[in-house]
Write an enzyme that holds these catalytic residues in place. Structure first.
Site, PDB file in Angstrom:
ATOM      1  N   GLY A 126      39.890  41.115  50.633  1.00 39.90           N
ATOM      2  CA  GLY A 126      41.134  41.510  51.263  1.00 39.90           C
ATOM      3  C   GLY A 126      41.901  40.263  51.628  1.00 39.90           C
ATOM      4  CB  THR A 127      43.902  38.164  50.671  1.00 42.19           C
ATOM      5  OG1 THR A 127      44.543  36.953  51.022  1.00 42.19           O
ATOM      6  CG2 THR A 127      44.569  38.718  49.438  1.00 42.19           C
ATOM      7  CB  THR A 128      48.250  38.951  53.876  1.00 46.35           C
ATOM      8  OG1 THR A 128      47.582  40.085  54.454  1.00 46.35           O
ATOM      9  CG2 THR A 128      49.755  39.212  53.859  1.00 46.35           C
TER      10      THR A 128
END
Length: 271
Positions: A55-57
């Site tokens: 997961g990341t942004t």
């Protein structure tokens, strides 16, 4: 070395050939179905349902005005790498240099996006030797999209290619899952992006200067990190313009807090 004293044979993959852009099946052997089946053979008692691998942004924005002859881009990402609910790395660097003035923002499967970056970087190096100059941001984004599209059934990779070149100035190209490539004034991706699309729509202004663009990326990432459990750690940013690239880091304890997040230092000071 195994229990019986045998040493496992190590196979080193060959450097990608000129056909690497059309078919790199050897680099992405595991399909989504194989991954899913592999999860089902986990420890006894663990759920066999599919969980997000990472997961990341990631955020990128173009700044400046072509009429005044100075443009650039700001790229930013959080630093948390997670496997389901387990944080496997809290200080990862998700911004990779592909060519002079061109960078890749990685979200999705860490292994997949790293492999794509390696293949694209190798292709760009060979192309640079032939052209005797670094390829433009547009060309690098097209190579990235071609690799992603040729392997769309085997990859979980959502990426952004952004940078600056003397032909078109600052550019942001979104390369989402599937291999599409779109030229945009700003782009976000990753699990945390769903929380900040509205914020970015409301706060983006064409013609922002460098400082405003840096603040835009920093605020967007901080807001995503406040809501998305798979995004966190520190904020890493790269500013690219005609003067080159400058890296910026915001430590985790200096990331702005939102949505009634607990200020750990304030709590400890009271105690």
């Amino acid at each position: 070395e195994g229990r019986e004293g045998r040493v496992s044979e190590v196979h080193h993959p060959a450097r990608p050939s000129s056909q690497a852009l059309g078919d790199v099946r050897g680099r992405f052997a595991r399909t989504r179905q194989e991954r899913k089946e592999g999860r089902g053979r986990g420890r006894e008692g663990m759920a066999a349902r599919e969980a997000p691998e990472t997961g990341t942004t990631v955020v990128a924005v173009r700044y400046g005005d072509e009429t005044h002859g100075r443009t650039g881009v700001v790229l930013g990402a959080d630093s948390r790498v997670s496997t389901g609910t387990y944080v496997s790395n809290r200080a990862s660097n998700k911004i990779a240099r592909l060519a002079e003035g061109t960078y890749l923002l990685r979200s999705g499967s860490a292994a997949d996006t790293q492999a794509v970056g390696d293949v694209v970087r190798d292709a760009v190096e060979r192309l640079s030797w032939e052209m005797q100059e670094s390829p433009s941001v547009h060309v690098v984004s097209q190579i990235t999209a071609r690799v992603a599209y040729a392997n769309k059934d085997r990859l979980l990779a959502a990426m952004i290619v952004a940078g600056w070149d003397r032909r078109r100035g600052g550019q942001v190209h979104g390369v989402p899952i599937g291999g599409t490539v779109v030229n945009l004034p700003w782009s976000v991706d990753g699990s945390g992006s769903t929380y900040i699309y509205g914020h970015c729509d409301a706060t983006y202004r064409p013609g922002m200067d460098r400082e405003q663009a840096v603040a835009f990326v920093k605020e967007a990432l901080a807001l995503a990190m406040a809501r998305d459990g798979s995004s966190g750690g520190m904020i890493r940013m790269v500013v690219v313009d005609e003067d080159g690239a400058e890296e910026m880091d915001v430590r985790g304890d200096h990331v702005p807090l939102y949505h009634e997040e607990i200020d750990v230092e304030a709590v400890l000071a009271v105690r």
